[in-house]
Design a protein around this motif. Sequence first.
Motif, PDB file in Angstrom:
ATOM      1  N   LYS A  56       0.855  -1.189   0.000  1.00  0.00           N
ATOM      2  CA  LYS A  56       0.000   0.000   0.000  1.00  0.00           C
ATOM      3  C   LYS A  56       0.884   1.228   0.000  1.00  0.00           C
ATOM      4  O   LYS A  56       1.925   1.251   0.668  1.00  0.00           O
ATOM      5  N   PHE A  57       0.450   2.252  -0.722  1.00  0.00           N
ATOM      6  CA  PHE A  57       1.208   3.491  -0.850  1.00  0.00           C
ATOM      7  C   PHE A  57       0.309   4.659  -0.465  1.00  0.00           C
ATOM      8  O   PHE A  57      -0.903   4.651  -0.748  1.00  0.00           O
ATOM      9  N   ASP A  58       0.934   5.664   0.133  1.00  0.00           N
ATOM     10  CA  ASP A  58       0.220   6.903   0.474  1.00  0.00           C
ATOM     11  C   ASP A  58      -0.053   7.662  -0.823  1.00  0.00           C
ATOM     12  O   ASP A  58       0.883   7.995  -1.553  1.00  0.00           O
ATOM     13  N   SER A  59      -1.325   7.943  -1.096  1.00  0.00           N
ATOM     14  CA  SER A  59      -1.635   8.587  -2.378  1.00  0.00           C
ATOM     15  C   SER A  59      -1.336  10.084  -2.373  1.00  0.00           C
ATOM     16  O   SER A  59      -1.501  10.752  -3.382  1.00  0.00           O
ATOM     17  N   SER A  60      -0.857  10.633  -1.239  1.00  0.00           N
ATOM     18  CA  SER A  60      -0.491  12.049  -1.246  1.00  0.00           C
ATOM     19  C   SER A  60       0.982  12.267  -1.591  1.00  0.00           C
ATOM     20  O   SER A  60       1.373  13.364  -1.975  1.00  0.00           O
ATOM     21  N   ASN A  61       1.813  11.189  -1.449  1.00  0.00           N
ATOM     22  CA  ASN A  61       3.242  11.387  -1.707  1.00  0.00           C
ATOM     23  C   ASN A  61       3.958  10.134  -2.212  1.00  0.00           C
ATOM     24  O   ASN A  61       5.173  10.159  -2.380  1.00  0.00           O
ATOM     25  N   GLY A  62       3.228   9.060  -2.431  1.00  0.00           N
ATOM     26  CA  GLY A  62       3.819   7.851  -2.990  1.00  0.00           C
ATOM     27  C   GLY A  62       4.653   7.045  -2.025  1.00  0.00           C
ATOM     28  O   GLY A  62       5.292   6.069  -2.435  1.00  0.00           O
ATOM     29  N   GLU A  63       4.646   7.398  -0.741  1.00  0.00           N
ATOM     30  CA  GLU A  63       5.470   6.638   0.207  1.00  0.00           C
ATOM     31  C   GLU A  63       4.813   5.302   0.549  1.00  0.00           C
ATOM     32  O   GLU A  63       3.588   5.181   0.556  1.00  0.00           O
ATOM     33  N   VAL A  64       5.665   4.322   0.857  1.00  0.00           N
ATOM     34  CA  VAL A  64       5.176   2.989   1.196  1.00  0.00           C
ATOM     35  C   VAL A  64       4.511   3.017   2.573  1.00  0.00           C
ATOM     36  O   VAL A  64       5.097   3.498   3.544  1.00  0.00           O
ATOM     37  N   LEU A  65       3.294   2.503   2.642  1.00  0.00           N
ATOM     38  CA  LEU A  65       2.608   2.352   3.928  1.00  0.00           C
ATOM     39  C   LEU A  65       2.730   0.921   4.427  1.00  0.00           C
ATOM     40  O   LEU A  65       2.859   0.676   5.614  1.00  0.00           O
ATOM     41  N   VAL A  66       2.632  -0.026   3.496  1.00  0.00           N
ATOM     42  CA  VAL A  66       2.692  -1.445   3.823  1.00  0.00           C
ATOM     43  C   VAL A  66       3.500  -2.134   2.734  1.00  0.00           C
ATOM     44  O   VAL A  66       3.282  -1.864   1.541  1.00  0.00           O
ATOM     45  N   GLY A  67       4.440  -3.013   3.137  1.00  0.00           N
ATOM     46  CA  GLY A  67       5.249  -3.755   2.177  1.00  0.00           C
ATOM     47  C   GLY A  67       4.485  -4.919   1.602  1.00  0.00           C
ATOM     48  O   GLY A  67       3.298  -5.062   1.881  1.00  0.00           O
ATOM     49  N   PRO A  68       5.152  -5.738   0.792  1.00  0.00           N
ATOM     50  CA  PRO A  68       6.597  -5.907   0.665  1.00  0.00           C
ATOM     51  C   PRO A  68       7.353  -4.818  -0.107  1.00  0.00           C
ATOM     52  O   PRO A  68       8.584  -4.807  -0.055  1.00  0.00           O
ATOM     53  N   ALA A  69       6.689  -3.928  -0.793  1.00  0.00           N
ATOM     54  CA  ALA A  69       7.425  -2.861  -1.471  1.00  0.00           C
ATOM     55  C   ALA A  69       8.205  -2.056  -0.440  1.00  0.00           C
ATOM     56  O   ALA A  69       7.738  -1.869   0.697  1.00  0.00           O
ATOM     57  N   THR A  70       9.388  -1.581  -0.816  1.00  0.00           N
ATOM     58  CA  THR A  70      10.203  -0.786   0.107  1.00  0.00           C
ATOM     59  C   THR A  70      10.507   0.598  -0.452  1.00  0.00           C
ATOM     60  O   THR A  70      10.938   1.482   0.283  1.00  0.00           O
ATOM     61  N   ARG A  71      10.299   0.790  -1.747  1.00  0.00           N
ATOM     62  CA  ARG A  71      10.656   2.069  -2.364  1.00  0.00           C
ATOM     63  C   ARG A  71       9.417   2.905  -2.660  1.00  0.00           C
ATOM     64  O   ARG A  71       8.395   2.388  -3.134  1.00  0.00           O
ATOM     65  N   GLN A  72       9.544   4.184  -2.414  1.00  0.00           N
ATOM     66  CA  GLN A  72       8.497   5.158  -2.744  1.00  0.00           C
ATOM     67  C   GLN A  72       8.205   5.109  -4.252  1.00  0.00           C
ATOM     68  O   GLN A  72       9.101   4.796  -5.052  1.00  0.00           O
ATOM     69  N   LEU A  73       6.993   5.431  -4.635  1.00  0.00           N
ATOM     70  CA  LEU A  73       6.673   5.513  -6.064  1.00  0.00           C
ATOM     71  C   LEU A  73       7.527   6.606  -6.697  1.00  0.00           C
ATOM     72  O   LEU A  73       7.614   7.718  -6.163  1.00  0.00           O
ATOM     73  N   PRO A  74       8.176   6.331  -7.828  1.00  0.00           N
ATOM     74  CA  PRO A  74       8.996   7.364  -8.452  1.00  0.00           C
ATOM     75  C   PRO A  74       8.130   8.461  -9.063  1.00  0.00           C
ATOM     76  O   PRO A  74       7.012   8.207  -9.529  1.00  0.00           O
ATOM     77  N   GLU A  75       8.681   9.662  -9.061  1.00  0.00           N
ATOM     78  CA  GLU A  75       7.975  10.768  -9.714  1.00  0.00           C
ATOM     79  C   GLU A  75       8.075  10.617 -11.219  1.00  0.00           C
ATOM     80  O   GLU A  75       9.067  10.110 -11.746  1.00  0.00           O
ATOM     81  N   VAL A  76       7.044  11.032 -11.916  1.00  0.00           N
ATOM     82  CA  VAL A  76       7.071  11.102 -13.372  1.00  0.00           C
ATOM     83  C   VAL A  76       6.767  12.544 -13.767  1.00  0.00           C
ATOM     84  O   VAL A  76       6.199  13.311 -12.991  1.00  0.00           O
ATOM     85  N   SER A  77       7.184  12.908 -14.974  1.00  0.00           N
ATOM     86  CA  SER A  77       7.041  14.301 -15.410  1.00  0.00           C
ATOM     87  C   SER A  77       5.732  14.522 -16.146  1.00  0.00           C
ATOM     88  O   SER A  77       5.381  13.761 -17.051  1.00  0.00           O
TER      89      SER A  77
END
Length: 121
Positions: free
Chosen positions: A88-109
């Motif tokens: 799960k990721f925070d939809s305000s900043n792409g940070e990981v809330l729950v794994g197994p993912a460990t990396r924040q969502l990358p920004e796109v242009s």
Amino acid sequence: LGTLAACGPGDEGFGDAQPLRADDGGVSLDDVPENESTLVNFGGEQPFVLLVRGTGEDITAYSGYCTHNGCALSQKQDELDCPCHGSKFDSSNGEVLVGPATRQLPEVSVVVEEGLVRRAG
Ligand code: FES
């Protein structure tokens, strides 16, 4: 056979909110609420992008794909959920809330031109 409801590729796995679909490669700024996060389907390859709009043309965009193994995310209120292994990721900043993912969502242009939000490049 009856008439099937329109259901395009990429619709599978989305829960509460269907991504906003871009026409002609862009979405109207009017369809992207201020101070909210909106998942957009821009079409093409890797079409899903999370737009986080502040006020005016202040928009930060993040990949709509899980950083664990690349599955398309679905938006549920303040989170983006991965249907594959439960990240799960925070939809305000792409940070990981729950794994197994460990990396924040990358920004796109993205760019805002004449009232349309488009992918850059
Ligand atoms: Fe998203 Fe594994 S691909 S949790």
